[in-house]
Enzyme design. Structure first.
Site, PDB file in Angstrom:
ATOM      1  N   ASP A   1       1.138  -5.100  -3.225  1.00  0.00           N
ATOM      2  CA  ASP A   1       0.280  -4.629  -2.127  1.00  0.00           C
ATOM      3  C   ASP A   1      -0.580  -3.446  -2.568  1.00  0.00           C
ATOM      4  OD1 ASP A   1       2.497  -2.870  -2.230  1.00  0.00           O
ATOM      5  OD2 ASP A   1       2.447  -2.508  -0.069  1.00  0.00           O
TER       6      ASP A   1
ATOM      7  N   GLU B   1       6.775  -6.302  -7.362  1.00  0.00           N
ATOM      8  CA  GLU B   1       7.195  -6.549  -5.977  1.00  0.00           C
ATOM      9  C   GLU B   1       7.781  -7.935  -5.708  1.00  0.00           C
ATOM     10  OE1 GLU B   1       4.537  -3.064  -5.906  1.00  0.00           O
ATOM     11  OE2 GLU B   1       4.411  -5.024  -6.847  1.00  0.00           O
TER      12      GLU B   1
ATOM     13  N   GLY C   1       6.616   3.293  -3.832  1.00  0.00           N
ATOM     14  CA  GLY C   1       6.806   3.832  -2.492  1.00  0.00           C
ATOM     15  C   GLY C   1       8.287   4.008  -2.193  1.00  0.00           C
TER      16      GLY C   1
ATOM     17  N   GLY D   1       3.435   1.770  -5.235  1.00  0.00           N
ATOM     18  CA  GLY D   1       2.695   2.815  -4.524  1.00  0.00           C
ATOM     19  C   GLY D   1       1.920   3.747  -5.446  1.00  0.00           C
TER      20      GLY D   1
END
Length: 315
Positions: free
Chosen positions: A148, A140, A69, A117
């Site tokens: 996530d 992450e 992301g 992402g």
């Protein structure tokens, strides 16, 4: 002559297939909010359309499917209380859920770097096709975040303790190992790549041992312990709980949980410090706070999972 800027994402019908093509090769097809806002309504439209039989997602450039992301934009927004730090995660997770519940076959061609992402855009779909160029990771915890985009759903469902290992260490799976691990459903040989990296498959027994709490001191486990010592202690404890809980939750409930966690990271310290150290200054020396696992209390961790009331994610 003024040239039109290249569209960030291409949405086309090819025969009876809806095709999503990510088109930001210079930034390894990093996913931003405007791309999410183009992909989501088109995916829902194709899902309801009788003339569309399947959806394919791919990317241009040959180097990356989607390397993650647009974390820098989110960081800047979070620092000044800009709503992007809420909107990005909310709309990204809504898209992840739409992919996971899509009634039409959804095929992700994960050729090249697939991280963060990019994992959310692929792993919840019915078919994930890896090649020798695929490089999969959820790194992450190294930037004060957690795996996530539904990581709490798919990671605990991988064989043995592999998901927990990938989540905590950010270990990179390559080529055929992405298929062997169950992240990809299919592997397609790419004639351009000569060799395949087999290391991870050999280490599966080691991984299970180390993450089942009776670790033996192999070279591999020693190296992973060193990796863990560099990660955000808060992120490690959050991630451990995320995967413990996520193994028994639906994708919908995992994403609601992860949205709460994302906003806890936006309120905290380590995410901004991790992005600074890894992506901005690139000194690779984050100063985590708290700086050790012992200093992260259960109460600290639990607070990252508490309801946001009216700001909770609604799916």
């Amino acid at each position: 002559m003024s040239s039109q800027p290249e569209p960030e994402v291409l949405l086309q019908r090819v025969g009876r297939a809806g095709v999503i093509t990510m088109n930001r090769p210079k930034v390894l097809n990093a996913l931003n909010l405007s791309m999410i806002r183009q992909i989501y309504p088109q995916l829902k439209k194709w899902e309801a359309d009788g003339d569309t039989d399947l959806v394919i997602i791919k990317a241009v450039g040959g180097k990356a499917f989607c390397a993650g992301g647009d974390i820098r934009a989110v960081t800047e927004a979070g620092k000044v209380g800009d709503p992007l730090s809420e909107d990005f995660f909310r709309e990204e997770y809504i898209l992840n859920h739409a992919i996971g519940t899509c009634k039409k076959p959804y095929i992700a061609l994960i050729d090249g770097i697939t991280m963060g992402g990019g994992v959310g855009l692929s792993v919840h779909g019915r078919f994930r096709v890896a090649t020798e160029k695929t490089l999969f990771a959820m790194p992450e915890t190294g930037i004060g975040l957690f795996p996530d985009v539904g990581g709490g759903h798919f990671l605990p469902r991988l064989q043995g303790k592999l998901g927990l290992f990938l989540a905590l260490t950010g270990f990179r799976l390559k080529g055929r190992d992405v298929h062997r691990a169950g992240v990809a459903t299919h592997f397609v040989d790419s004639s351009k790549v000569k060799t395949v990296n087999h290391r991870t498959a050999k280490h599966l027994a080691d991984i299970d041992r180390s993450f089942s709490y009776f670790s033996e001191g192999s070279e591999f486990t020693t190296k992973q312990a060193e990796t863990l010592s560099r990660m955000s202690p808060t992120s490690l404890k959050m991630t451990f709980k995320q995967l413990q809980l996520g193994g028994a939750l639906s994708l919908k409930d995992v994403l609601i949980m992860e949205y709460r966690m994302s906003q806890a990271c936006m309120r905290g310290h380590d995410f901004y410090e991790g992005v600074r150290a890894v992506l901005v200054d690139k000194d690779q020396s984050p100063r985590w706070s708290p700086s050790s696992l012992e200093q992260v209390s259960e109460q600290d961790v639990d607070s990252c999972f508490s309801s946001l009331g009216p700001k909770d994610l609604v799916l």
